[in-house]
Enzyme design. Structure first.
Site, PDB file in Angstrom:
ATOM      1  N   ASP A 521      56.081   9.268  11.065  1.00 11.99           N
ATOM      2  CA  ASP A 521      55.230   9.413   9.882  1.00 11.99           C
ATOM      3  C   ASP A 521      55.017  10.830   9.345  1.00 11.99           C
ATOM      4  O   ASP A 521      55.775  11.324   8.540  1.00 11.99           O
ATOM      5  CB  ASP A 521      53.877   8.731  10.142  1.00 11.99           C
ATOM      6  CG  ASP A 521      54.019   7.236  10.328  1.00 11.99           C
ATOM      7  OD1 ASP A 521      55.131   6.790  10.637  1.00 11.99           O
ATOM      8  OD2 ASP A 521      53.031   6.500  10.176  1.00 11.99           O
ATOM      9  N   GLU A 755      46.476   3.324  20.982  1.00 13.89           N
ATOM     10  CA  GLU A 755      47.671   3.682  20.208  1.00 13.89           C
ATOM     11  C   GLU A 755      48.169   5.083  20.559  1.00 13.89           C
ATOM     12  O   GLU A 755      49.364   5.339  20.620  1.00 13.89           O
ATOM     13  CB  GLU A 755      47.346   3.611  18.706  1.00 13.89           C
ATOM     14  CG  GLU A 755      48.537   3.864  17.795  1.00 13.89           C
ATOM     15  CD  GLU A 755      48.153   3.814  16.314  1.00 13.89           C
ATOM     16  OE1 GLU A 755      46.958   3.960  15.985  1.00 13.89           O
ATOM     17  OE2 GLU A 755      49.052   3.634  15.475  1.00 13.89           O
TER      18      GLU A 755
HETATM   19  C1  6A9 Z   1      48.950   0.033   7.905  1.00 11.74           C
HETATM   20  C2  6A9 Z   1      46.736  -1.019   7.907  1.00 11.74           C
HETATM   21  C3  6A9 Z   1      44.169  -3.482   8.595  1.00 11.74           C
HETATM   22  C4  6A9 Z   1      52.601   3.737  12.833  1.00 11.74           C
HETATM   23  O1  6A9 Z   1      53.145   0.684  15.542  1.00 11.74           O
HETATM   24  C5  6A9 Z   1      53.552   0.400  14.237  1.00 11.74           C
HETATM   25  C6  6A9 Z   1      53.762   1.690  13.465  1.00 11.74           C
HETATM   26  C7  6A9 Z   1      54.841   2.532  14.134  1.00 11.74           C
HETATM   27  O2  6A9 Z   1      56.081   1.904  13.974  1.00 11.74           O
HETATM   28  C8  6A9 Z   1      54.936   3.914  13.557  1.00 11.74           C
HETATM   29  O3  6A9 Z   1      55.849   4.660  14.304  1.00 11.74           O
HETATM   30  N1  6A9 Z   1      52.488   2.408  13.387  1.00 11.74           N
HETATM   31  C9  6A9 Z   1      53.588   4.590  13.586  1.00 11.74           C
HETATM   32  O4  6A9 Z   1      53.678   5.857  13.041  1.00 11.74           O
HETATM   33  C10 6A9 Z   1      51.437   1.625  12.698  1.00 11.74           C
HETATM   34  C11 6A9 Z   1      51.748   1.391  11.254  1.00 11.74           C
HETATM   35  C12 6A9 Z   1      50.754   0.581  10.529  1.00 11.74           C
HETATM   36  C13 6A9 Z   1      51.062   0.547   9.051  1.00 11.74           C
HETATM   37  C14 6A9 Z   1      50.298  -0.460   8.291  1.00 11.74           C
HETATM   38  C15 6A9 Z   1      48.139  -1.069   7.392  1.00 11.74           C
HETATM   39  C16 6A9 Z   1      46.208  -2.374   8.164  1.00 11.74           C
HETATM   40  O5  6A9 Z   1      44.820  -2.365   8.041  1.00 11.74           O
END
Ligand code: 6A9
Length: 785
Positions: A521, A755
């Site tokens: 990100d 996380e």
């Molecule tokens: C947001 C919010 C209720 C971010 O673990 C999933 C991903 C990874 O693949 C990525 O490397 N996470 C990491 O930087 C989470 C991403 C969530 C995005 C959606 C929506 C929902 O609110």
């Protein structure tokens, strides 16, 4: 005209699936072919619920609320961080036969257990056992309402059977894949083998336009005209499901109406309740799976679970204490219990069409990063998930990987974030829904394939790997296209260089435009995104991908020369250094149009004349660039710099390996007592916000997937001959200990796996529970890489 025609043809290709035979047979998840995996806790987004692995499954679930409490209506259903539960999660779950979850609400604890039993032609029977007990010292034991529900999803029907006017004793029903079935709600007892206890009963039988509406329907139907009056206490009014008329804004919902039945039991803790699902096709049931029969079955399942856990991960043998072993079991169980079965269509945007298009309908069997915050599939997360799952049950991994690769389009693209079905969609803000066809995400499935290749090599005759070779064979044509897609669409400006597409476009708003596609990100990249960029992490992913493609081609007797050539070229350490070694930083990094002289400044935004006369001028943060960007190395030290080490690209005798190890161990750079932080403390963007609404994410915090890769690499370099072998071994021990101690401690203190972890305090942060890649701690404890 021709150009238009070409455009629409290309746009169509974006939503055209790959033509090779699907990895999964059309009926592979049906009750007929895979009865033991038909029913499961495949609804990770709810605290407790089950469905079958079929597109429009009948679903079952549980909602609950406490009565007579200070906070009015506290209905729990979908996993929400806002519910503030002090912990919840599976303590045991074997991925197939049973699971046992513990949920700590304000002043009581629920245990939700399911056990399956095979029989008949439709995936057999199952039983739930819910127990509630008080865990606070409050004088009055809490009174809780449990709402068990059954809902169809556009097909099938349900009939409620009522006794004594208000108690729903059982539901009968029928659906395409289940045939006839019966769900029986037993009366609550005060504990095992104890007699019935006082309870009040209510039910709701209505229609629902979609599974995403179930919570609201129950909420809107509540009324508190009911009286709870155990003989020992005063009479009190309580909330219960009553009648339901859709509120105006839902009356227009013209989706197909499906059956929805709710059975509410209101009872004081402690209690135990069982729910039995019985398939109409089972005729030779020796007894009912309830009471002492269930207890015995559970004892047997737990015992074999514990044995298999120790056999697989050997934590006890490694000297972990019983509490640590329980933690390891919880981490694995939450990964398995977080597996979901989704059905729906992605919304995709290709560069060749003006508007987003619907991807073909598809099913996805996948683990999820977080049951509360992101209960859906993410491409690069899933590779990490399957590293753990494949050690426990390679069949689950084959099926998950097969589902993902069956979603590939003819171009070789797989949507990164899978938002399939109304329930999944209801959890995603609209700006995140559309998936872009030029966007990649790290191809972590190659790590899983490597694991498969190793398993095959180490145990060629083991029965659990018997299906691996045919599986790889079916996967292969899709992998070829997948590899080609990365190799062409993500090519960089120089030969053999690579560039992530999909960076943020607006350079004014962000301190550093994000690169969501890389998975990292807001990790600092070139300050001004351009076609001149090249990304070292992607280069290393391609080294891995080409290496595994070479091995697979060899194994399957397919032409491997081309892959091998690519691999030899990309893995050449002097090419890598030429493209990515910065003499200034003395480390690997990206290259692009870049300046370090950026910061966020408050800017007054003029209010257009005539608008909002009384409003003060709006202040917002915008980026100011004090020195013009130029083509140069990005010179940020952090996770991205580690990739040549993380993915074993560096030769063991490389001086650059020595530097990497030194910098990893340096507390001003990446070393903390809790694991490796993502960005050096000396970097100007360390712990900096990206916008006023966007706090630092991959700019300092400790992430477990990358720490896992670091341990795996240290393990690798410590076990092959080389001048830094011992150094790697020392670091390995130290880093492993730090990670295990901290994640365990945080779990113990907060009830969750998180996380990410703070690099300054070790505290868990971000979403929770996050038992996606953070659950790799099990492999770290087991030293399985
Ligand atoms: C947001 C919010 C209720 C971010 O673990 C999933 C991903 C990874 O693949 C990525 O490397 N996470 C990491 O930087 C989470 C991403 C969530 C995005 C959606 C929506 C929902 O609110």
């Amino acid at each position: 005209f021709y150009a238009l025609y070409m455009h629409s043809a290309l746009a169509r290709r974006a939503v055209t699936l790959h033509p090779s035979p699907r990895v999964l047979d059309a009926n592979s998840t049906t009750a007929a072919v895979s009865p033991e995996r038909f029913w499961g806790s495949y609804r990770p987004q709810v605290y407790f619920g089950m469905k079958t692995r079929s597109p429009r499954s009948v679903v079952t679930g549980l909602m609950w609320m406490s009565q007579f409490s200070d906070n009015d209506v506290n209905l729990r259903h979908t996993c929400e961080q806002g519910d503030g539960l002090s912990s919840y999660g599976w303590l045991m779950h074997d991925g197939v036969n049973f699971g046992m979850q513990q949920i700590r609400d304000t002043d009581f604890t629920l245990k939700t257990t399911f056990v399956k039993r095979m029989g008949g032609e439709h995936g057999g029977d199952w039983t739930w056992r819910i127990t509630g007990r008080q865990h606070s010292a409050a004088p009055d034991a809490p009174v809780i309402s449990l709402m068990f529900y059954v809902a169809t999803d556009t097909q099938g029907s349900l009939q409620a059977h009522i006794e004594n006017r208000t108690r729903l004793s059982h539901v009968t029903g029928t659906s395409e894949e289940l045939g006839d079935f019966k769900i029986t709600f037993s009366k609550p007892t005060s504990g095992e083998a104890a007699t019935n206890k006082y309870a009040s009963y209510n039910y709701l039988q209505t229609l629902s336009p979609g599974l995403d509406q179930l919570t609201d329907i129950v909420k809107y139907s509540l009324s508190n005209r009911f009286v709870f009056s155990p003989s020992t206490a005063e009479r009190r009014l309580y909330f219960a499901v009553d009648t339901y008329t859709p509120p105006p804004h839902l009356q227009k919902d013209n989706r197909i109406q499906s059956d929805f039945v709710v059975h509410q039991v209101t009872v004081q803790v402690p209690f135990q309740i069982e729910v039995l699902f019985e398939s109409g096709s089972v005729h030779d049931r020796p007894n009912q799976l309830m009471g002492s029969v269930l207890t015995e079955e559970l004892t047997r399942l737990k015992l074999s679970y514990n044995e298999k856990f120790e056999e697989t991960f050997g934590l006890q043998a490694k000297g972990f204490n019983p509490a640590q072993v329980r933690f390891g079991k919880a981490a694995l169980s939450n990964m398995l219990g977080g597996m979901g079965y989704f059905f729906g269509q992605s919304v995709v945007q290709s560069t060749y069409s003006e508007h987003p298009m619907l991807y073909p309908e598809g099913t996805l069997f996948t683990a999820v990063p977080s049951r509360s915050f992101f209960p859906r599939g993410f491409l690069w997360d899933e590779g990490f998930h399957q590293l753990l799952i494949s050690k426990w049950d390679p069949q689950l991994t084959r099926e998950a990987v097969a589902h993902w690769l069956d979603l590939i389009n003819v171009e070789g693209w797989i949507p990164r974030e899978q938002i399939l079905g109304d329930e999944a969609l209801s959890k995603v803000p609209s700006e995140f829904v559309v998936q872009h066809t030029e966007n990649a995400n790290p191809p972590t499935f190659f790590l899983v394939l490597e694991e498969f290749l190793e398993q095959l090599e180490a145990h060629p005759d083991a029965p659990q790997f018997r299906d691996t070779l045919p599986f790889l064979r079916r996967l292969y044509p899709r992998l070829q296209t997948w590899f080609e897609w990365y190799n062409t669409t993500q090519a960089g400006p120089l030969p053999n260089s690579y560039r992530w597409r999909g960076r943020d476009k607006d350079t004014n708003l962000f301190l550093n435009p994000k690169t969501l596609t890389s998975g990292l990100d807001d990790y600092p990249r070139a300050s001004h995104p351009s076609e001149d960029e090249r990304h070292v992490d992607l280069h290393c992913w391609m080294v891995l991908a080409s290496r595994i493609m070479t091995s697979m081609a060899r194994l399957l007797g397919e032409p491997h020369q081309e892959y091998e050539r690519t691999h030899l070229t990309l893995s050449n350490n002097s090419l890598l250094s030429k493209l990515h070694w910065s003499k200034q930083l003395y480390a690997f990094c990206d290259y692009g149009n870049h300046t370090q002289a950026v910061s966020l400044q408050q800017e007054e935004v003029a209010v257009p004349p005539g608008q909002m006369r009384h409003q003060l001028p709006v202040k917002r943060l915008v980026r100011s660039v004090r020195k013009a960007p130029k083509l140069q190395y990005v010179n940020a030290f952090g996770y991205v710099s580690l990739f040549p080490f993380l993915l074993h690209v560096l030769t063991p005798d490389s001086k650059k390996l020595e530097h990497t190890l030194k910098d990893i161990r340096d507390p001003v750079h990446l070393w903390t007592p809790y694991g490796l932080r993502s960005l050096s403390r000396l970097d100007p963007l360390y712990m900096k916000r990206n916008t006023e609404h966007d706090p630092p994410y991959w700019r300092g915090a400790i992430w477990i997937n990358i720490n896992y890769l670091a341990l795996r690499a240290l393990h690798h370099y410590s076990s092959i001959e080389g001048p830094y072998q011992e150094k790697a071994a020392d670091l390995y021990q130290e880093l492993r200990t730090n990670l295990i101690n901290n994640i365990y401690k945080q779990y113990h203190e907060t009830g969750y796996i998180w996380e990410q972890y703070s690099d300054s305090t070790g505290q868990g942060q971000g979403s929770r529970p996050f038992t996606g890649w953070s659950a790799l701690i099990v492999l770290i404890m087991a030293e399985e890489y």
